[in-house]
Design a protein around this motif. Sequence first.
Motif, mmCIF file in Angstrom:
data_model
loop_
_atom_site.group_PDB
_atom_site.id
_atom_site.type_symbol
_atom_site.label_atom_id
_atom_site.label_comp_id
_atom_site.label_asym_id
_atom_site.label_seq_id
_atom_site.Cartn_x
_atom_site.Cartn_y
_atom_site.Cartn_z
ATOM 1 N N ALA A 40 60.669 -47.342 -36.954
ATOM 2 C CA ALA A 40 59.707 -45.794 -36.924
ATOM 3 C C ALA A 40 60.404 -44.740 -37.152
ATOM 4 O O ALA A 40 60.311 -43.183 -37.916
ATOM 5 C CB ALA A 40 58.721 -45.853 -35.870
ATOM 6 N N SER A 41 62.130 -44.531 -36.846
ATOM 7 C CA SER A 41 62.610 -43.189 -36.499
ATOM 8 C C SER A 41 63.876 -43.271 -37.577
ATOM 9 O O SER A 41 64.084 -42.597 -37.342
ATOM 10 C CB SER A 41 63.180 -42.670 -35.062
ATOM 11 N N GLN A 206 54.921 -49.320 -41.280
ATOM 12 C CA GLN A 206 55.143 -48.231 -40.866
ATOM 13 C C GLN A 206 53.423 -47.138 -41.073
ATOM 14 O O GLN A 206 53.792 -46.948 -40.498
ATOM 15 C CB GLN A 206 55.959 -47.867 -42.767
ATOM 16 N N ARG A 207 52.819 -48.128 -41.766
ATOM 17 C CA ARG A 207 51.156 -47.360 -41.441
ATOM 18 C C ARG A 207 51.165 -47.935 -40.031
ATOM 19 O O ARG A 207 50.664 -47.284 -39.102
ATOM 20 C CB ARG A 207 50.529 -48.782 -42.584
ATOM 21 N N VAL A 209 52.914 -47.757 -37.568
ATOM 22 C CA VAL A 209 53.455 -47.301 -36.001
ATOM 23 C C VAL A 209 52.792 -45.761 -36.738
ATOM 24 O O VAL A 209 52.474 -45.323 -35.700
ATOM 25 C CB VAL A 209 54.835 -47.122 -37.069
ATOM 26 N N ASN A 210 52.693 -45.277 -37.543
ATOM 27 C CA ASN A 210 51.670 -43.724 -38.137
ATOM 28 C C ASN A 210 50.473 -44.051 -37.469
ATOM 29 O O ASN A 210 49.838 -43.070 -36.632
ATOM 30 C CB ASN A 210 51.284 -43.749 -39.957
ATOM 31 N N GLY A 211 49.570 -45.221 -37.348
ATOM 32 C CA GLY A 211 48.414 -45.526 -37.224
ATOM 33 C C GLY A 211 48.223 -45.343 -35.158
ATOM 34 O O GLY A 211 47.385 -44.631 -34.635
ATOM 35 N N ILE A 213 50.890 -44.040 -33.357
ATOM 36 C CA ILE A 213 50.530 -42.737 -32.900
ATOM 37 C C ILE A 213 50.491 -41.328 -33.225
ATOM 38 O O ILE A 213 49.952 -40.473 -32.809
ATOM 39 C CB ILE A 213 52.453 -41.680 -33.702
ATOM 40 N N GLY A 214 49.076 -41.437 -34.541
ATOM 41 C CA GLY A 214 47.774 -40.837 -34.824
ATOM 42 C C GLY A 214 47.231 -41.143 -33.808
ATOM 43 O O GLY A 214 46.727 -39.493 -32.994
ATOM 44 N N LYS A 291 42.626 -45.691 -35.498
ATOM 45 C CA LYS A 291 43.535 -46.474 -35.496
ATOM 46 C C LYS A 291 43.733 -47.559 -37.096
ATOM 47 O O LYS A 291 44.496 -48.054 -37.270
ATOM 48 C CB LYS A 291 43.941 -47.696 -34.135
ATOM 49 N N LEU A 294 43.597 -45.762 -39.748
ATOM 50 C CA LEU A 294 44.819 -44.862 -40.266
ATOM 51 C C LEU A 294 46.110 -46.129 -40.608
ATOM 52 O O LEU A 294 47.293 -46.081 -41.353
ATOM 53 C CB LEU A 294 45.460 -44.041 -38.982
#
Length: 360
Positions: A40-41, A206-207, A209-211, A213-214, A291, A294
């Motif tokens: 993710a990072s 990645q999606r 992780v974005n979900g 964190i978002g 979640k 996203l």
Amino acid sequence: MLNNDRLLVQILLLGLLGASLWVLAPFWSALFWAGVLAFASWPLMRLLTRWLRGRQAAAAGLLTCGWIVLVAVPLVMLGFNLADHIRDATVMIKGFQVEGLPAPPAWLAGVPLVGQSLVDGWQTIDQQGAALFATLRPYLGQVGNWLLARSAQLGGGVLELALSLVLVFFFYRDGPRLAAFVHSLLERLIGDRAEHYLELVAGTVQRVVNGVIGTAAAQAVLALVGLYIAGVPGAMLLASLTFVLSLIPMGPPLVWVPATAWLASQGDYGYAIFLGIWGFFVISGVDNFLKPYLISRGGNLPLVVVLLGVFGGILAFGFMGLFLGPTLLAVAYRLLGDWVANAPVSADVIETEAQARESK
């Protein structure tokens, strides 16, 4: 004889692989979270490596130290915060046993239809407080045992988190070599489609992780709004803790429930009711739809597949299922789609198409 030797080598390789997996079994969870965190990072790792002129080990060390500070400090503060709330709750319960409940708030009688009944119930509980606590005492022991078991699980989770933060350094440092190894292994297994499925897995993770964190960011902002309106001190700190705890299932209630109890102990019953409703329906409720949205956004997967992957994965694998569930369903869905798209055409269909072309 050659075939027997080859079979023996294959058996030995399978045995070696099984033994290796057995050795790594206690660390699967820590390895999984370290891999997800590094993946993710990874854009940040590339940027930091460029700033340090290609020194990957130094970039990995700095980024790992940053994660330790970012994750460990809020957890330590959360531990002290929970300890203070538990101490205050214990004192409050002992005070209720000795002195009884405080007088009912004036606004309670003004509640339409049920105000007087609520006041009568409050006074009944106050008059029968000793008998009530005696009735609840056997259940309090069971609650204590449950809290003790949850505390042991929380301690194990903290140890896994600490190990993950150590392992993530090696994922950062050796990430390109690990990615090349996985790519070569998949090419040997599935051929030219390896790149396609690697992109599919990478995009899905990645999606997710974005979900995650978002959603955590949205819950933190909503918690800040509710805590600020209710007048809870340290609203910014509690909102930051909400962001961290949003990364685990049922994490935000560990912030807004003690805050609601603190408001009730201070006599701010109106704000306590407001914060309880806000926390349950808004802070915790937003997780149920934001979640999945996203995670599905930007991908070609149907939303129902994402929903089943998220909730089914959590039920099957725990918190790891939040990443494993959608990824497994995405790969399976795409495999079936490719299989259907590449299905062999029957002879009747070929003959029909040829006749159609001749007729033209």
